[in-house]
Design an enzyme around this catalytic site. Structure first.
Site, PDB file in Angstrom:
ATOM      1  N   LYS A   1      41.201  39.816  56.868  1.00 31.08           N
ATOM      2  CA  LYS A   1      40.188  39.129  56.925  1.00 31.08           C
ATOM      3  C   LYS A   1      39.490  38.637  58.412  1.00 31.08           C
ATOM      4  O   LYS A   1      38.279  38.967  58.567  1.00 31.08           O
ATOM      5  CB  LYS A   1      40.174  37.683  56.305  1.00 31.08           C
ATOM      6  CG  LYS A   1      40.331  37.660  54.474  1.00 31.08           C
ATOM      7  CD  LYS A   1      40.242  36.532  53.942  1.00 31.08           C
ATOM      8  CE  LYS A   1      41.565  35.612  54.291  1.00 31.08           C
ATOM      9  NZ  LYS A   1      42.857  35.961  54.029  1.00 31.08           N
TER      10      LYS A   1
ATOM     11  N   ARG B   1      39.707  27.934  49.667  1.00 33.90           N
ATOM     12  CA  ARG B   1      41.069  28.481  49.322  1.00 33.90           C
ATOM     13  C   ARG B   1      41.593  28.119  48.111  1.00 33.90           C
ATOM     14  O   ARG B   1      42.711  28.338  47.521  1.00 33.90           O
ATOM     15  CB  ARG B   1      42.041  27.758  50.466  1.00 33.90           C
ATOM     16  CG  ARG B   1      43.222  28.459  50.892  1.00 33.90           C
ATOM     17  CD  ARG B   1      42.952  29.806  51.699  1.00 33.90           C
ATOM     18  NE  ARG B   1      44.146  30.064  52.352  1.00 33.90           N
ATOM     19  CZ  ARG B   1      44.307  30.345  53.595  1.00 33.90           C
ATOM     20  NH1 ARG B   1      43.324  30.377  54.436  1.00 33.90           N
ATOM     21  NH2 ARG B   1      45.377  30.712  54.313  1.00 33.90           N
TER      22      ARG B   1
ATOM     23  N   ARG C   1      52.891  41.593  62.279  1.00 38.27           N
ATOM     24  CA  ARG C   1      51.612  41.459  63.164  1.00 38.27           C
ATOM     25  C   ARG C   1      52.155  40.235  64.064  1.00 38.27           C
ATOM     26  O   ARG C   1      52.799  39.829  64.017  1.00 38.27           O
ATOM     27  CB  ARG C   1      50.599  40.827  62.299  1.00 38.27           C
ATOM     28  CG  ARG C   1      50.537  39.640  61.869  1.00 38.27           C
ATOM     29  CD  ARG C   1      49.411  39.317  60.932  1.00 38.27           C
ATOM     30  NE  ARG C   1      49.131  37.885  60.446  1.00 38.27           N
ATOM     31  CZ  ARG C   1      48.303  37.475  59.570  1.00 38.27           C
ATOM     32  NH1 ARG C   1      47.373  38.262  59.381  1.00 38.27           N
ATOM     33  NH2 ARG C   1      48.526  36.355  59.340  1.00 38.27           N
TER      34      ARG C   1
ATOM     35  N   ARG D   1      53.167  34.348  64.484  1.00 42.49           N
ATOM     36  CA  ARG D   1      52.828  33.091  64.127  1.00 42.49           C
ATOM     37  C   ARG D   1      53.712  32.264  63.348  1.00 42.49           C
ATOM     38  O   ARG D   1      54.648  33.099  62.516  1.00 42.49           O
ATOM     39  CB  ARG D   1      51.588  33.001  63.156  1.00 42.49           C
ATOM     40  CG  ARG D   1      50.136  33.145  63.862  1.00 42.49           C
ATOM     41  CD  ARG D   1      49.067  33.526  62.910  1.00 42.49           C
ATOM     42  NE  ARG D   1      49.081  32.943  61.619  1.00 42.49           N
ATOM     43  CZ  ARG D   1      47.854  33.259  60.681  1.00 42.49           C
ATOM     44  NH1 ARG D   1      46.896  33.701  60.882  1.00 42.49           N
ATOM     45  NH2 ARG D   1      48.406  32.589  59.492  1.00 42.49           N
TER      46      ARG D   1
ATOM     47  N   ARG E   1      53.341  31.806  51.333  1.00 43.28           N
ATOM     48  CA  ARG E   1      51.953  31.904  51.326  1.00 43.28           C
ATOM     49  C   ARG E   1      51.323  32.862  50.356  1.00 43.28           C
ATOM     50  O   ARG E   1      50.133  32.584  49.834  1.00 43.28           O
ATOM     51  CB  ARG E   1      51.734  32.370  52.675  1.00 43.28           C
ATOM     52  CG  ARG E   1      51.948  31.253  53.900  1.00 43.28           C
ATOM     53  CD  ARG E   1      51.699  32.016  55.084  1.00 43.28           C
ATOM     54  NE  ARG E   1      50.330  32.431  55.604  1.00 43.28           N
ATOM     55  CZ  ARG E   1      50.308  33.579  56.597  1.00 43.28           C
ATOM     56  NH1 ARG E   1      51.160  33.977  56.950  1.00 43.28           N
ATOM     57  NH2 ARG E   1      48.990  33.658  56.648  1.00 43.28           N
TER      58      ARG E   1
HETATM   59  P1  AMP Z   1      44.959  31.526  57.670  1.00 45.71           P
HETATM   60  O1  AMP Z   1      45.044  31.815  59.294  1.00 45.71           O
HETATM   61  O2  AMP Z   1      43.665  31.569  57.098  1.00 45.71           O
HETATM   62  O3  AMP Z   1      45.953  32.411  57.128  1.00 45.71           O
HETATM   63  O4  AMP Z   1      45.641  29.932  57.406  1.00 45.71           O
HETATM   64  C1  AMP Z   1      46.866  29.410  57.941  1.00 45.71           C
HETATM   65  C2  AMP Z   1      47.367  28.128  57.321  1.00 45.71           C
HETATM   66  O5  AMP Z   1      46.283  27.146  57.488  1.00 45.71           O
HETATM   67  C3  AMP Z   1      47.479  28.453  55.519  1.00 45.71           C
HETATM   68  O6  AMP Z   1      48.536  28.917  55.445  1.00 45.71           O
HETATM   69  C4  AMP Z   1      47.191  26.831  55.435  1.00 45.71           C
HETATM   70  O7  AMP Z   1      48.377  26.108  55.578  1.00 45.71           O
HETATM   71  C5  AMP Z   1      46.181  26.431  56.383  1.00 45.71           C
HETATM   72  N1  AMP Z   1      44.771  26.630  55.931  1.00 45.71           N
HETATM   73  C6  AMP Z   1      43.935  27.440  56.315  1.00 45.71           C
HETATM   74  N2  AMP Z   1      42.562  27.394  55.846  1.00 45.71           N
HETATM   75  C7  AMP Z   1      42.793  26.483  54.814  1.00 45.71           C
HETATM   76  C8  AMP Z   1      42.054  26.006  53.718  1.00 45.71           C
HETATM   77  N3  AMP Z   1      40.793  26.321  53.536  1.00 45.71           N
HETATM   78  N4  AMP Z   1      42.683  24.990  53.026  1.00 45.71           N
HETATM   79  C9  AMP Z   1      43.805  24.512  53.107  1.00 45.71           C
HETATM   80  N5  AMP Z   1      44.744  24.942  54.028  1.00 45.71           N
HETATM   81  C10 AMP Z   1      44.248  26.139  54.818  1.00 45.71           C
END
Ligand code: AMP
Length: 210
Positions: A13, A88, A127, A158, A169
């Site tokens: 994404k 989410r 990654r 990360r 996750r």
């Molecule tokens: P991402 O970079 O989108 O994979 O997000 C990394 C982490 O940020 C996720 O595992 C959540 O802990 C938090 N996070 C990101 N977006 C959201 C969201 N819309 N709602 C809740 N937690 C989020």
């Protein structure tokens, strides 16, 4: 153009969002990037979110909705926006619909990027991302790569791409986020995209439906 990108962690994404938002000149709104920046800055919001992000749990909806309200104010996103990592769960999707109604705007498309679970696990464990420009790289066997090839920023793994957290996750994705596919299909907004193969080919598939 108002777009939501859906897909499991590691579906690509972020990588696709960068290209598409540039092409349509719309802001790329990544709640994950915003949260990581807040954590890095040590802000109040960052301190509240850190434990959730690092353990792969979803950050509480009220925090996320505040972020989104701020990001889609009329002056910041008059041409539209591209959401990456939001919504989410169903609660966020409903709150988002209400917010868009209040603003008198509608989504154009929800793009769901599909990648097999085996490929996802493989991608996530390989990654690294740039701490400055946020580009994501598949390091393959090149584990010693330390500088971003695009901006020379430091490359990092990360916290939540570490093995124990990846599994959690993916479980959260299955139980909380996957139901959004039906939610947006029922609204007639969903388009499924095959997310396997070369990045440029996936971009081409997405642009074709926009
Ligand atoms: P991402 O970079 O989108 O994979 O997000 C990394 C982490 O940020 C996720 O595992 C959540 O802990 C938090 N996070 C990101 N977006 C959201 C969201 N819309 N709602 C809740 N937690 C989020």
């Amino acid at each position: 153009m108002r777009i939501v990108l859906l897909g499991s962690p590691g579906a690509g994404k972020g990588t696709q969002a960068k290209v598409i938002s540039k092409k349509f000149d719309i802001p790329h709104i990544s709640t994950g990037d915003i949260l990581r920046n807040e954590i890095k800055r040590g802000s109040g919001l960052g301190k509240e979110a850190a434990g959730f992000v690092e353990s792969g749990k979803l950050v509480p909806d009220r925090i996320i909705i505040e972020i989104i309200k701020n990001e889609i104010s009329p002056d910041k996103s008059k041409n539209g926006f591209l959401m990456d990592g939001f919504p989410r769960n169903l609660e966020q999707a409903r709150m988002f619909s209400d917010l868009l109604d209040e603003l008198g705007i509608e989504l154009d498309k929800v793009i769901n990027i599909n990648v097999s679970k085996d490929e996802i696990v493989d991608r996530l464990s390989k990654r690294k991302s740039c701490s400055v420009c946020k580009s994501v790289f598949s390091i393959g066997n090149n584990k010693d790569l330390e500088k971003c090839p695009e901006c020379n920023g430091d490359l990092i793994v990360r916290e939540d791409d570490k093995k124990e957290v990846i599994k959690h996750r993916l479980d959260v994705y299955e139980s909380e986020t996957r139901p959004l596919i039906d939610f947006y299909a029922d609204k007639g907004l969903l388009v499924n995209i095959d997310g396997s193969g070369e990045e440029t080919e996936i971009t081409r598939r997405i642009l074709k439906v926009l």
